[in-house]
Design an enzyme around this catalytic site. Structure first.
Site, PDB file in Angstrom:
ATOM      1  N   TYR A   1      19.289  20.942 -30.240  1.00  0.00           N
ATOM      2  CA  TYR A   1      19.459  19.632 -30.888  1.00  0.00           C
ATOM      3  C   TYR A   1      20.322  19.774 -32.147  1.00  0.00           C
ATOM      4  CZ  TYR A   1      18.440  15.703 -33.910  1.00  0.00           C
ATOM      5  OH  TYR A   1      18.571  14.656 -34.779  1.00  0.00           O
TER       6      TYR A   1
ATOM      7  N   PHE B   1      17.209  13.845 -43.559  1.00  0.00           N
ATOM      8  CA  PHE B   1      15.974  14.625 -43.599  1.00  0.00           C
ATOM      9  C   PHE B   1      14.951  13.809 -42.788  1.00  0.00           C
ATOM     10  CE2 PHE B   1      16.817  18.495 -46.053  1.00  0.00           C
ATOM     11  CZ  PHE B   1      18.177  18.338 -46.123  1.00  0.00           C
TER      12      PHE B   1
ATOM     13  N   LYS C   1      24.380  18.553 -32.913  1.00  0.00           N
ATOM     14  CA  LYS C   1      24.824  17.703 -34.033  1.00  0.00           C
ATOM     15  C   LYS C   1      25.878  18.431 -34.874  1.00  0.00           C
ATOM     16  CE  LYS C   1      22.309  13.918 -33.598  1.00  0.00           C
ATOM     17  NZ  LYS C   1      22.807  12.551 -33.691  1.00  0.00           N
TER      18      LYS C   1
ATOM     19  N   ARG D   1       8.055  18.358 -46.126  1.00  0.00           N
ATOM     20  CA  ARG D   1       9.251  17.629 -45.682  1.00  0.00           C
ATOM     21  C   ARG D   1       9.626  16.569 -46.717  1.00  0.00           C
ATOM     22  NH1 ARG D   1       9.263  21.194 -42.918  1.00  0.00           N
ATOM     23  NH2 ARG D   1       9.430  21.431 -40.666  1.00  0.00           N
TER      24      ARG D   1
HETATM   25  N1  UFG Z   1       3.490  17.515 -37.600  1.00  0.00           N
HETATM   26  C1  UFG Z   1       2.130  17.686 -37.503  1.00  0.00           C
HETATM   27  N2  UFG Z   1       1.463  16.909 -36.596  1.00  0.00           N
HETATM   28  C2  UFG Z   1       2.094  16.000 -35.791  1.00  0.00           C
HETATM   29  C3  UFG Z   1       3.491  15.840 -35.915  1.00  0.00           C
HETATM   30  C4  UFG Z   1       4.156  16.629 -36.831  1.00  0.00           C
HETATM   31  O1  UFG Z   1       1.509  18.514 -38.190  1.00  0.00           O
HETATM   32  O2  UFG Z   1       1.422  15.328 -34.994  1.00  0.00           O
HETATM   33  C5  UFG Z   1       4.206  18.294 -38.628  1.00  0.00           C
HETATM   34  C6  UFG Z   1       5.351  19.109 -38.084  1.00  0.00           C
HETATM   35  O3  UFG Z   1       4.910  20.348 -37.600  1.00  0.00           O
HETATM   36  C7  UFG Z   1       6.259  19.189 -39.312  1.00  0.00           C
HETATM   37  C8  UFG Z   1       6.012  17.858 -40.040  1.00  0.00           C
HETATM   38  O4  UFG Z   1       4.773  17.392 -39.541  1.00  0.00           O
HETATM   39  O5  UFG Z   1       5.840  20.229 -40.116  1.00  0.00           O
HETATM   40  C9  UFG Z   1       7.067  16.810 -39.780  1.00  0.00           C
HETATM   41  O6  UFG Z   1       7.264  16.734 -38.364  1.00  0.00           O
HETATM   42  P1  UFG Z   1       8.130  15.576 -37.670  1.00  0.00           P
HETATM   43  O7  UFG Z   1       8.056  15.849 -36.199  1.00  0.00           O
HETATM   44  O8  UFG Z   1       7.691  14.244 -38.144  1.00  0.00           O
HETATM   45  O9  UFG Z   1       9.588  15.807 -38.220  1.00  0.00           O
HETATM   46  P2  UFG Z   1      10.485  17.136 -38.235  1.00  0.00           P
HETATM   47  O10 UFG Z   1      10.537  17.588 -39.669  1.00  0.00           O
HETATM   48  O11 UFG Z   1      10.049  18.134 -37.254  1.00  0.00           O
HETATM   49  O12 UFG Z   1      11.862  16.603 -37.668  1.00  0.00           O
HETATM   50  C10 UFG Z   1      12.593  15.573 -38.251  1.00  0.00           C
HETATM   51  C11 UFG Z   1      13.359  14.832 -37.192  1.00  0.00           C
HETATM   52  C12 UFG Z   1      14.322  15.739 -36.500  1.00  0.00           C
HETATM   53  C13 UFG Z   1      15.203  16.367 -37.510  1.00  0.00           C
HETATM   54  C14 UFG Z   1      14.405  17.035 -38.582  1.00  0.00           C
HETATM   55  C15 UFG Z   1      15.316  17.526 -39.643  1.00  0.00           C
HETATM   56  O13 UFG Z   1      12.472  14.330 -36.242  1.00  0.00           O
HETATM   57  O14 UFG Z   1      15.098  15.002 -35.594  1.00  0.00           O
HETATM   58  O15 UFG Z   1      13.484  16.122 -39.156  1.00  0.00           O
HETATM   59  O16 UFG Z   1      14.631  17.937 -40.751  1.00  0.00           O
HETATM   60  F1  UFG Z   1      15.973  17.286 -36.913  1.00  0.00           F
END
Ligand code: UFG
Length: 324
Positions: free
Chosen positions: A142, A170, A146, A220
């Site tokens: 992914y 972010f 990008k 995050r």
């Molecule tokens: N998380 C949990 N429980 C859940 C879902 C997520 O603990 O049910 C945690 C993840 O492990 C992570 C944090 O929450 O540590 C944030 O997770 P998200 O899935 O909400 O977002 P991400 O940071 O993984 O990803 C997002 C976008 C991506 C992008 C990325 C870039 O969804 O498309 O940010 O930082 F690439």
């Protein structure tokens, strides 16, 4: 301006369309509805159902519309899925995107605005806010797809004079009054936690509690979707070109997000602790000073409470999402 928006029926695209229209721009949405929702497209926009894989269709659509700017949101965006089906990501996010770039060049489009991602940075070593100079070393198809599109933008600018602004998002979160976050498969933290508050799941899940962060969970940088949309509108100004991070420069842990969801919703929201999810960096915090200085970007909803509050208002008003 006249703006042609791909992926304008999806979460981020639909709210950017709404804000573009509120700012008196004219909008045409091009979306294949594979992830987006027809009802999420503001009725003030013109809608074309079509797929970027169909080269003739996209060339004709942009030529007929004669937009001054193109905003490209259409993409697959599930990190985990990209690890099991890389072909889907490179085909759609890279190959199909070439058709749109060519359509923009042929139609003499002045500005191309692209949705990129912090996932292009991979696992940054730095613990301070990440600037645009951070080396880009994606760790999944992914993020790589990008980054490949970012590279194509540099060459299209150099060789065809196509001006671009690429935003490295972010964690986009929150909702507008009318439009929200609903995906066919939901992996994101805030909507999954709010599902528990709505009584649609028994508990939320914390992926990993042994990270090198104060409470052991991942940190995050959450950015309100309306602030993100405002940056896209600023990108339309003549002379703006380049790569920009979009975040608030503040990090919140998974536990802090869940706690904020409890406070905002007034619901207990039980949480269970699970193993780490593959590929999650411990900490991702944006340095967005470049967008503030060069685009004049001013985030208005920068606190986690404001972001979660807007999401809770939409989800509690639309418990079944767009199908309700
Ligand atoms: N998380 C949990 N429980 C859940 C879902 C997520 O603990 O049910 C945690 C993840 O492990 C992570 C944090 O929450 O540590 C944030 O997770 P998200 O899935 O909400 O977002 P991400 O940071 O993984 O990803 C997002 C976008 C991506 C992008 C990325 C870039 O969804 O498309 O940010 O930082 F690439």
């Amino acid at each position: 301006m006249k703006v042609f928006v791909t992926g304008g029926a999806g979460y981020i695209g639909s709210i950017c369309v709404e804000e573009l229209l509120n700012a008196d721009h004219l909008v045409t949405v091009f979306d294949n509805l594979s992830e987006g929702h027809r009802v999420a497209v503001d009725e003030r926009a013109q809608f074309i159902e079509g797929c970027l894989s169909d080269r003739e269709t996209i060339l004709n659509a942009v030529a007929a519309d004669q937009p001054e700017a193109v905003m490209h949101f259409a993409a697959f965006a599930q990190v985990g899925e990209s690890m099991t089906d890389p072909s889907k990501y490179f085909r759609n996010n890279v190959a199909n995107g070439i058709n749109l770039l060519d359509a923009a060049v042929e139609a003499g489009v002045k500005k191309f605005v692209f949705s990129s991602t912090a996932a292009t940075y991979g696992m940054p070593d730095t613990t301070v806010p990440i600037t645009e100079q951070e080396p880009q070393k994606p760790i999944n198809p992914y993020g790589e797809s990008k980054l490949m599109f970012e590279t194509m933008l540099k060459w299209y600018r150099e060789l065809h004079g196509l001006e671009f602004v690429a935003f490295r998002y972010f964690n986009a979160a929150g909702c507008s009054e009318k439009l929200g976050e609903e995906r066919r498969v939901e992996t994101h933290l805030i909507p999954n936690v709010l599902r528990v508050a709505l009584g649609q799941a028994k508990q939320c899940r914390i992926f990993g509690t042994d990270y090198p962060t104060p409470d052991g969970t991942c940190i995050r940088d959450y950015i309100h979707i309306i602030d993100l949309a405002q940056a896209h509108i600023l990108a339309l100004k003549p002379g703006k070109c380049g790569f920009y991070n979009l975040g608030n420069g503040e990090g919140y842990s998974v536990r802090e997000v869940i706690e904020t969801c409890r406070q905002v919703s007034g619901k207990p929201i039980p949480a269970i602790e699970e193993a780490r999810r593959d590929g999650d960096p411990a900490r991702l915090i944006a340095g967005s000073q470049k967008a503030i200085d060069e685009l004049g970007w001013k985030p208005r909803y920068a606190t986690l409470e404001q972001i979660v509050d807007s999401a809770w208002r939409w989800h509690s008003a639309h418990p079944n999402g767009y199908s309700g």
